[in-house]
Design an enzyme around this catalytic site. Sequence first.
Site, PDB file in Angstrom:
ATOM      1  N   ASP A 284       0.829  -1.198   0.000  1.00 20.20           N
ATOM      2  CA  ASP A 284       0.000   0.000   0.000  1.00 20.20           C
ATOM      3  C   ASP A 284       0.873   1.260   0.000  1.00 20.20           C
ATOM      4  O   ASP A 284       1.992   1.250   0.505  1.00 20.20           O
ATOM      5  CB  ASP A 284      -0.920  -0.022   1.243  1.00 20.20           C
ATOM      6  CG  ASP A 284      -2.106   0.914   1.091  1.00 20.20           C
ATOM      7  OD1 ASP A 284      -2.367   1.377  -0.031  1.00 20.20           O
ATOM      8  OD2 ASP A 284      -2.768   1.194   2.105  1.00 20.20           O
TER       9      ASP A 284
ATOM     10  N   THR B 155     -11.115  -6.879  -4.254  1.00 23.84           N
ATOM     11  CA  THR B 155     -12.461  -6.891  -4.856  1.00 23.84           C
ATOM     12  C   THR B 155     -13.106  -5.509  -4.738  1.00 23.84           C
ATOM     13  O   THR B 155     -14.073  -5.227  -5.436  1.00 23.84           O
ATOM     14  CB  THR B 155     -13.371  -7.942  -4.170  1.00 23.84           C
ATOM     15  OG1 THR B 155     -13.250  -7.802  -2.754  1.00 23.84           O
ATOM     16  CG2 THR B 155     -13.000  -9.356  -4.564  1.00 23.84           C
TER      17      THR B 155
ATOM     18  N   LEU C 149      10.749 -20.058  -4.289  1.00 13.66           N
ATOM     19  CA  LEU C 149       9.646 -19.271  -3.729  1.00 13.66           C
ATOM     20  C   LEU C 149       8.376 -19.420  -4.560  1.00 13.66           C
ATOM     21  O   LEU C 149       8.430 -19.362  -5.786  1.00 13.66           O
ATOM     22  CB  LEU C 149      10.069 -17.798  -3.734  1.00 13.66           C
ATOM     23  CG  LEU C 149       9.002 -16.782  -3.333  1.00 13.66           C
ATOM     24  CD1 LEU C 149       8.805 -16.804  -1.820  1.00 13.66           C
ATOM     25  CD2 LEU C 149       9.381 -15.382  -3.800  1.00 13.66           C
TER      26      LEU C 149
ATOM     27  N   TRP D 225     -12.184  -2.118  -7.655  1.00 13.69           N
ATOM     28  CA  TRP D 225     -12.917  -1.776  -8.886  1.00 13.69           C
ATOM     29  C   TRP D 225     -13.600  -0.420  -8.771  1.00 13.69           C
ATOM     30  O   TRP D 225     -14.000   0.167  -9.773  1.00 13.69           O
ATOM     31  CB  TRP D 225     -13.986  -2.838  -9.195  1.00 13.69           C
ATOM     32  CG  TRP D 225     -13.453  -4.204  -9.507  1.00 13.69           C
ATOM     33  CD1 TRP D 225     -13.458  -5.293  -8.688  1.00 13.69           C
ATOM     34  CD2 TRP D 225     -12.838  -4.637 -10.734  1.00 13.69           C
ATOM     35  NE1 TRP D 225     -12.890  -6.385  -9.323  1.00 13.69           N
ATOM     36  CE2 TRP D 225     -12.508  -5.999 -10.579  1.00 13.69           C
ATOM     37  CE3 TRP D 225     -12.538  -4.000 -11.949  1.00 13.69           C
ATOM     38  CZ2 TRP D 225     -11.887  -6.752 -11.579  1.00 13.69           C
ATOM     39  CZ3 TRP D 225     -11.914  -4.747 -12.950  1.00 13.69           C
ATOM     40  CH2 TRP D 225     -11.597  -6.104 -12.760  1.00 13.69           C
TER      41      TRP D 225
ATOM     42  N   ARG E 175      -4.978  -1.373   9.006  1.00 14.08           N
ATOM     43  CA  ARG E 175      -6.165  -2.192   8.752  1.00 14.08           C
ATOM     44  C   ARG E 175      -5.806  -3.286   7.757  1.00 14.08           C
ATOM     45  O   ARG E 175      -4.736  -3.287   7.159  1.00 14.08           O
ATOM     46  CB  ARG E 175      -7.328  -1.334   8.259  1.00 14.08           C
ATOM     47  CG  ARG E 175      -7.038  -0.552   7.001  1.00 14.08           C
ATOM     48  CD  ARG E 175      -8.268   0.207   6.490  1.00 14.08           C
ATOM     49  NE  ARG E 175      -7.872   1.132   5.433  1.00 14.08           N
ATOM     50  CZ  ARG E 175      -7.544   2.411   5.623  1.00 14.08           C
ATOM     51  NH1 ARG E 175      -7.582   2.932   6.839  1.00 14.08           N
ATOM     52  NH2 ARG E 175      -7.175   3.183   4.597  1.00 14.08           N
ATOM     53  N   ILE E 176      -6.761  -4.184   7.579  1.00 14.06           N
ATOM     54  CA  ILE E 176      -6.495  -5.412   6.828  1.00 14.06           C
ATOM     55  C   ILE E 176      -7.154  -5.385   5.443  1.00 14.06           C
ATOM     56  O   ILE E 176      -6.767  -6.119   4.546  1.00 14.06           O
ATOM     57  CB  ILE E 176      -6.977  -6.641   7.662  1.00 14.06           C
ATOM     58  CG1 ILE E 176      -6.307  -6.647   9.053  1.00 14.06           C
ATOM     59  CG2 ILE E 176      -6.749  -7.947   6.955  1.00 14.06           C
ATOM     60  CD1 ILE E 176      -4.794  -6.669   9.037  1.00 14.06           C
TER      61      ILE E 176
ATOM     62  N   HIS F  88       2.429   3.094  -9.011  1.00 16.49           N
ATOM     63  CA  HIS F  88       2.168   1.665  -9.232  1.00 16.49           C
ATOM     64  C   HIS F  88       3.316   1.020 -10.012  1.00 16.49           C
ATOM     65  O   HIS F  88       3.708  -0.110  -9.738  1.00 16.49           O
ATOM     66  CB  HIS F  88       0.852   1.470  -9.991  1.00 16.49           C
ATOM     67  CG  HIS F  88      -0.354   1.899  -9.208  1.00 16.49           C
ATOM     68  ND1 HIS F  88      -0.527   1.568  -7.876  1.00 16.49           N
ATOM     69  CD2 HIS F  88      -1.447   2.636  -9.551  1.00 16.49           C
ATOM     70  CE1 HIS F  88      -1.676   2.084  -7.455  1.00 16.49           C
ATOM     71  NE2 HIS F  88      -2.243   2.738  -8.445  1.00 16.49           N
TER      72      HIS F  88
ATOM     73  N   GLY G  79       0.111   5.311  -4.436  1.00 16.62           N
ATOM     74  CA  GLY G  79      -0.468   6.586  -4.868  1.00 16.62           C
ATOM     75  C   GLY G  79       0.128   7.754  -4.098  1.00 16.62           C
ATOM     76  O   GLY G  79       0.504   8.777  -4.680  1.00 16.62           O
ATOM     77  N   ARG G  80       0.252   7.603  -2.787  1.00 18.85           N
ATOM     78  CA  ARG G  80       0.804   8.688  -1.965  1.00 18.85           C
ATOM     79  C   ARG G  80       2.284   8.909  -2.268  1.00 18.85           C
ATOM     80  O   ARG G  80       2.787  10.025  -2.261  1.00 18.85           O
ATOM     81  CB  ARG G  80       0.595   8.382  -0.481  1.00 18.85           C
ATOM     82  CG  ARG G  80      -0.813   8.709  -0.012  1.00 18.85           C
ATOM     83  CD  ARG G  80      -1.143   8.066   1.299  1.00 18.85           C
ATOM     84  NE  ARG G  80      -1.436   6.653   1.128  1.00 18.85           N
ATOM     85  CZ  ARG G  80      -1.488   5.786   2.126  1.00 18.85           C
ATOM     86  NH1 ARG G  80      -1.234   6.183   3.357  1.00 18.85           N
ATOM     87  NH2 ARG G  80      -1.789   4.528   1.888  1.00 18.85           N
TER      88      ARG G  80
HETATM   89  C1  IPE Z   1      -5.681  -2.691  -0.024  1.00 16.53           C
HETATM   90  O1  IPE Z   1      -5.270  -1.383  -0.248  1.00 16.53           O
HETATM   91  C2  IPE Z   1      -5.705  -3.431  -1.314  1.00 16.53           C
HETATM   92  C3  IPE Z   1      -4.404  -3.665  -1.922  1.00 16.53           C
HETATM   93  C4  IPE Z   1      -3.259  -3.386  -1.390  1.00 16.53           C
HETATM   94  C5  IPE Z   1      -4.445  -4.289  -3.214  1.00 16.53           C
HETATM   95  P1  IPE Z   1      -6.333  -0.198  -0.418  1.00 16.53           P
HETATM   96  O2  IPE Z   1      -5.532   1.040  -0.593  1.00 16.53           O
HETATM   97  O3  IPE Z   1      -7.298  -0.536  -1.471  1.00 16.53           O
HETATM   98  O4  IPE Z   1      -7.080  -0.258   0.985  1.00 16.53           O
HETATM   99  P2  IPE Z   1      -7.931   0.827   1.748  1.00 16.53           P
HETATM  100  O5  IPE Z   1      -8.971   1.315   0.791  1.00 16.53           O
HETATM  101  O6  IPE Z   1      -6.985   1.923   2.118  1.00 16.53           O
HETATM  102  O7  IPE Z   1      -8.479   0.105   2.925  1.00 16.53           O
HETATM  103  C1  IPE Z   2      -1.510   0.125  -3.290  1.00 13.69           C
HETATM  104  O1  IPE Z   2      -1.333   1.485  -3.395  1.00 13.69           O
HETATM  105  C2  IPE Z   2      -1.825  -0.545  -4.601  1.00 13.69           C
HETATM  106  C3  IPE Z   2      -3.229  -0.880  -4.759  1.00 13.69           C
HETATM  107  C4  IPE Z   2      -4.156  -0.828  -3.862  1.00 13.69           C
HETATM  108  C5  IPE Z   2      -3.628  -1.313  -6.081  1.00 13.69           C
HETATM  109  P1  IPE Z   2      -2.557   2.505  -3.395  1.00 13.69           P
HETATM  110  O2  IPE Z   2      -2.974   2.724  -4.810  1.00 13.69           O
HETATM  111  O3  IPE Z   2      -3.633   2.070  -2.497  1.00 13.69           O
HETATM  112  O4  IPE Z   2      -1.854   3.804  -2.854  1.00 13.69           O
HETATM  113  P2  IPE Z   2      -2.436   4.839  -1.807  1.00 13.69           P
HETATM  114  O5  IPE Z   2      -2.903   4.036  -0.631  1.00 13.69           O
HETATM  115  O6  IPE Z   2      -3.559   5.548  -2.476  1.00 13.69           O
HETATM  116  O7  IPE Z   2      -1.286   5.717  -1.481  1.00 13.69           O
HETATM  117 MG    MG Z   3      -4.097   2.383  -0.583  1.00 19.17          MG
END
Ligand code: IPE
Ligand code: IPE
Ligand code: MG
Length: 240
Positions: free
Chosen positions: A18, A64, A130, A67, A193-194, A35, A21-22
Amino acid sequence: MAELDMTRIPNHVAIILDGNGRWAKERNKPRIYGHRHGAFNLRDLARYANSIGIKYLTVYCFSTENWKRPEKEVSFLMNTPSWYIKRFWKSMVENTTIRYKMIGRRDRLPKKLLNAITDIEKETENHTGLTLTFAIDYGSYDEITTAVKKIAADVKDGKLDIEDINEKTIESNLFTKDYPQLDLLIRTSGEYRISNYLLWQMAYSELYFTNTYFPDFTPEKFKEALIDFQSRNRRFGGLK
Ligand code: IPE
Ligand code: IPE
Ligand code: MG
């Protein structure tokens, strides 16, 4: 800092990758730039994990719920693995022992992505290093709901007696049915969070949260997480 104990390497590690984007936003770049860097970083982590003898690395690439994101981002994310596999096919298939797998729903993926994934799963199925699993269009609610449906169908068809349903029955209907117990779950980017990941599998996993955004979560940082894991006292409800 403590050293990594090579005799106590976890078998199965999962990462909620995660913060892509940030990470990009901090650099005034579009989210997809993050990404792409995340995808390259994943390659380094997988090589590192393989080199130290981790057996299973299961990474959350698309949930899921993802999307819901803007169409442009979804389409980039759906395109990335096939682009990536195509570009690195040779090194992914021929010069490594890594075995590739995917968990998640397959029915909503673009054909191109699905083909790229099934090809690489097939090409590497006999690899002995792996097992790198991409969780794509994965959600635990979906996984458990699907398992319940399969079990209910078996009961209805008279193949299974209700009294015989146990934890193993459920486990053997999950995507991870042949996987070892999840030892360690890591989430990057400072979120605690999970997000619908491996809910059943993590019952006794150790959890590790770091503020580092995924593109910066280098093998060196991964090693720190593993050293931290090795300092934990896992009791599984007993006394130790
Ligand atoms: C969880 O990250 C899903 C993946 C890492 C693929 P998100 O960025 O989608 O989760 P939330 O929305 O912050 O909980
Ligand atoms: C994780 O990074 C990748 C996916 C969930 C696909 P994010 O795209 O959630 O990045 P943030 O959380 O917005 O920074
Ligand atoms: Mg995220």
